[in-house]
Design a protein around this motif. Structure first.
Motif, short mmCIF file in Angstrom:
data_model
loop_
_atom_site.label_atom_id
_atom_site.label_comp_id
_atom_site.label_asym_id
_atom_site.label_seq_id
_atom_site.Cartn_x
_atom_site.Cartn_y
_atom_site.Cartn_z
N GLU A 141 0.92 -1.20 0.16
CA GLU A 141 -0.05 0.02 -0.14
C GLU A 141 0.85 1.31 0.22
OE1 GLU A 141 -3.32 0.76 2.52
OE2 GLU A 141 -3.89 -1.45 2.83
N VAL A 142 0.60 2.18 -0.99
CA VAL A 142 1.21 3.50 -0.93
C VAL A 142 0.40 4.62 -0.55
CG1 VAL A 142 2.63 5.12 -2.29
CG2 VAL A 142 2.91 2.72 -2.69
N VAL A 143 0.58 5.30 0.51
CA VAL A 143 -0.42 6.58 0.94
C VAL A 143 0.59 7.69 0.43
CG1 VAL A 143 -1.48 7.73 2.78
CG2 VAL A 143 -1.62 5.28 2.70
N ARG A 144 0.05 8.32 -0.57
CA ARG A 144 0.76 9.66 -1.08
C ARG A 144 0.32 10.83 0.07
NH1 ARG A 144 -1.04 6.81 -5.44
NH2 ARG A 144 -2.31 8.41 -5.88
N GLY A 145 1.17 11.82 0.38
CA GLY A 145 0.72 12.99 1.05
C GLY A 145 1.05 12.76 2.58
N SER A 146 0.90 13.87 3.36
CA SER A 146 1.43 13.84 4.83
C SER A 146 0.58 13.08 5.53
CB SER A 146 1.00 15.40 5.32
OG SER A 146 1.95 16.08 4.64
N ALA A 147 1.16 12.08 6.10
CA ALA A 147 0.49 11.20 6.96
C ALA A 147 1.23 11.06 8.36
CB ALA A 147 0.57 10.06 6.58
N SER A 148 1.63 12.15 9.18
CA SER A 148 2.42 12.43 10.28
C SER A 148 1.34 12.06 11.20
CB SER A 148 3.12 13.57 10.40
OG SER A 148 4.40 13.37 9.81
N ALA A 149 0.01 12.22 11.05
CA ALA A 149 -1.21 12.24 12.20
C ALA A 149 -1.49 11.10 12.78
CB ALA A 149 -2.30 12.82 11.59
N LEU A 150 -1.13 9.87 11.81
CA LEU A 150 -0.85 8.65 12.07
C LEU A 150 0.37 7.99 12.32
CD1 LEU A 150 -4.10 7.20 10.18
CD2 LEU A 150 -4.07 7.76 12.60
N TYR A 151 1.45 8.23 11.54
CA TYR A 151 2.62 7.67 11.53
C TYR A 151 3.55 8.50 11.91
CZ TYR A 151 -0.14 4.17 8.99
OH TYR A 151 -1.31 3.24 8.62
N GLY A 152 3.68 9.78 12.60
CA GLY A 152 4.66 10.29 13.10
C GLY A 152 5.73 10.93 12.12
N SER A 153 7.01 11.12 12.60
CA SER A 153 7.96 11.57 12.23
C SER A 153 8.42 10.74 10.51
CB SER A 153 9.26 11.68 12.88
OG SER A 153 10.52 11.88 12.32
N GLY A 154 8.56 11.67 9.69
CA GLY A 154 8.98 11.00 8.55
C GLY A 154 7.95 10.96 7.41
#
Length: 689
Positions: free
Chosen positions: A126-139
């Motif tokens: 699975e590839v999620v494109r775009g800012s995902a720090s709200a669930l996955y944090g730094s990086g």
């Protein structure tokens, strides 16, 4: 059965649903985007899924083959697969979160890659494109790449309790040999899968012009053992042990052109242990619980041929992630899923040179502790979806030596909205803030970066040195995106489907980490070594914070039917320094990929190909690498004999032949300077029994 008991991310059920979707028109599911199972069509984020069967059609030599044609994604690092690093929307390497079976992959050593599992062991991506720090944090500034490895439930046929798989493969370019073998089975509440893969490139690869890609030979051994336990209904435990070993004679910078003074005997070894537990009972909608824990150890040994210099680099990472989803129906035509969790992980690194401490890979540690929460609010029977979320991370950097310890806290909110006015149309948009703490190497690297004898003429020596930047600020991004999806089924024939998706994105990044290499530092005068020299000139490599903007468009059109499928996908990315207006050196080339596949299911044949077009990349800072445009074509033919057509003894056999880079195109993937391999014939023969 796993598909009846697991309901959390990276679950076997989701993998099997995805595989069925590819063949039966069932709605494809994402779990990485929201940490819950959600149809991709009505997910207000940019998501792509790559199924294991699609991975194998083109017999991938590397992850560049796996991800070719995925909108917004490029694999940088060049032809040596040990150097491959992902890029999404212009964010690269540590600006992305890479996960394998739910475990973060945080390894960071310049010019060395991040993929430590062979594509033949991957069941789903699975590839999620775009800012995902709200669930996955730094990086997670640019997104998340989540790989799931194969398990017994993915391979066992209905009614079977024991099976095996064997594969042999050959690639002409580089004279590569592949052997893979595994066993899988189920007994009562326990299932298991064990597999080992051996690859070896016996000769250096050649590019499209026939030039040798020096020092590109390597040998790879990858073993995986996955144990699944279903102790009771609705409970699922998975434990995965993996070992990965790659050795070859490569340059110290594996993504660069090789020379006699840079070649090392490199051995890269990874040991990993990953575990997952899930509980999901439809009768208990308040409890959909998942937990994962992992440990990863990476050792890299590099013995330089020219002088016997021995560098050793060690990296360790461990972490845990606990999360739960509570599903509510507070009113008619309304559904709410609340997902909340806790994550902790810690990384440590150390390096030696000839047994002494190596400041180019200094001893340091970092740890993160975080809490996150997200709501999925579906109103009016799903016509309107609202997805707010937030995560708070506290991290600590602990270097050895004279550098001070750092402790900081960062919040990452996001909000997305989706509207489904009809069954065939979905509109969505979102806003997010994301961050990335600087890596240990970016903060504390010291010592010599590279040396160039006779770099400015005879009897000269250029020494470029790292400058530590312990006060480097975390990267902070504010992102907006908006998109639309259109879907029709039964358009021209029964069981066909037609989909169009497209989205625009824009990210403003404060404190974007930019690496500045100054070949000759005018502030540091040259030094003459009497009586005969050389004259030594000094340069520097340092990391600086700049303000950057990344924006672009991604799109995809797909048509699938029982007899053929076709797709067009592409993306464009612009990256600029907001202070100077100049381009950024790491932005991938704009690209467009066409794919076509004809299917004869009665006889087990699939035949097709893909063509990729990439634009030139010249919008870079002065003195940075530029890359020319290119066009490539790949072909494949896959034959899987069907029951009743040929003798039963051939059932489970798959034969594939392919030609990669059919027209021998000479090209590079920006910003890597070494060229990609030229034309190659690939053959595989596999049998599952």
């Amino acid at each position: 059965m796993a598909d009846e008991t697991s309901g959390t991310d990276e679950s076997q059920r989701t993998a099997r649903l995805t595989s069925m979707a590819a063949h039966e028109g069932i709605e494809e599911i994402t779990v990485t985007a929201t940490r819950t199972e959600r149809p991709i069509f009505t997910t207000p984020f940019s998501v792509s899924v790559i199924d294991g069967s699609d991975i194998q059609l083109f017999q991938p030599f590397s992850y560049a083959d796996v991800f070719e044609g995925t909108p917004g994604l490029a694999i940088q690092g060049g032809a040596r697969r040990i150097a491959e690093e992902p890029s999404i929307r212009g964010f690269s390497d540590q600006q992305l979160v890479l996960r394998i079976d739910g475990a973060r992959q945080n390894f960071d050593l310049a010019h060395r890659g991040r993929f430590f599992v062979d594509p033949d062991l991957v069941q789903r991506i699975e590839v999620v494109r775009g800012s995902a720090s709200a669930l996955y944090g730094s990086g997670a500034l640019g997104g998340v790449i989540s790989l799931e490895t194969k398990g017994a439930d993915d391979l066992l046929a209905a009614g079977d309790d024991l099976g095996g798989r064997a594969k042999l493969g050959y690639q002409g370019n580089g004279n590569e040999f592949l052997a893979s073998g595994g066993l899988f089975g189920r007994s009562g509440k326990i299932d298991a899968f064990a597999n080992i893969i051996y690859r070896e490139v016996f000769d250096d690869l050649e590019d499209g012009s026939g030039e040798t890609i020096l020092d590109s030979r390597d040998r790879l051994l990858n073993g995986l053992l996955k144990l699944g336990i279903t102790p009771a209904e609705h409970h699922r435990i998975e434990i995965t042990a993996e070992v990965f070993d790659n050795d070859g004679n490569n340059p110290t910078a594996a993504d660069d052109i090789s020379s006699p003074s840079t070649v090392v005997d490199r051995d890269s070894t990874e040991y990993a242990l990953r575990s997952q537990y899930s509980y999901a009972d439809p009768d208990h909608p308040w409890l959909d619980f998942g937990a994962s824990a992992y440990y990863q150890s990476i050792d890299i040994t590099e013995d330089r041929f020219i002088d016997g210099r021995l560098d050793q680099s060690e990296f360790e990472s461990f972490g845990i992630d606990l999360h739960n989803s509570t599903r509510l129906i507070p009113a008619r035509n309304t559904k709410i899923a609340l997902t909340y969790g806790f994550e902790f992980f810690e990384d440590s690194q150390s390096g030696t040179r000839n047994g002494a401490a190596r400041i180019e890979f200094p001893d340091a540690e970092r740890s993160f502790i975080a809490g996150y929460a997200q709501a999925e609010i579906d109103l009016f029977d799903g016509i309107l979806s609202l997805v707010p979320g937030i995560r708070i991370d506290s991290f600590e950097m602990r270097p050895e030596g004279n550098f001070a310890k750092r402790t900081e806290t960062d919040a990452s909110p996001r909000f997305s909205i989706g509207i489904k006015p009809t069954e065939w149309l979905y509109l969505w948009g979102g806003w997010a803030q994301a961050f990335r703490a600087p890596s240990l190497s970016e903060l504390f690297n010291d010592g010599v970066h590279f040396t160039i004898p006779n770099g400015l003429g005879p009897n000269t020596l250029v020494i470029n040195e790292f400058r530590p930047t312990p006060l480097l600020d975390p990267e902070d991004a504010e992102s907006f995106e908006a998109g639309a999806r259109i879907r029709q089924r039964g358009l021209f024939m029964a069981k066909d489907s037609f989909e169009i998706s497209g989205n625009y994105f824009s990210s403003d990044i404060d404190n974007f980490v930019d690496t500045v290499v100054t070949f000759i530092d005018p502030a540091k005068p040259p030094v003459f070594t009497p009586p005969l020299g050389p004259i030594t000139f000094f340069g520097s490599t340092t990391n600086v914070n700049i303000r950057a903007r990344l924006s672009g468009f991604e799109g995809e059109i797909t048509y699938d039917s029982p007899i053929f499928s076709a797709s067009v996908s592409g993306f464009t990315v612009d990256g600029d320094n907001r202070d100077t207006g100049s381009g950024l050196g790491s932005i991938p080339q704009d690209s467009l990929t066409f794919s076509l596949k004809a299917k004869l299911p009665r006889y087990g044949w699939q035949v097709g190909g893909r063509a990729s077009i990439a634009a030139a990349q010249n919008d870079v800072p002065d003195g940075s690498v530029t890359t020319e445009s290119y066009e490539t074509v790949d072909l494949f033919a896959n034959w899987s004999p069907q029951r009743g057509v040929l003798p039963a003894m051939l059932e489970g056999t798959v034969m594939t032949i392919g030609i990669d880079n059919l027209f021998d195109e000479t090209f590079s993937i920006h910003p890597t300077v070494i060229r990609q391999p030229g034309r190659s014939v690939r053959l595989t023969l596999s049998r599952q029994f």
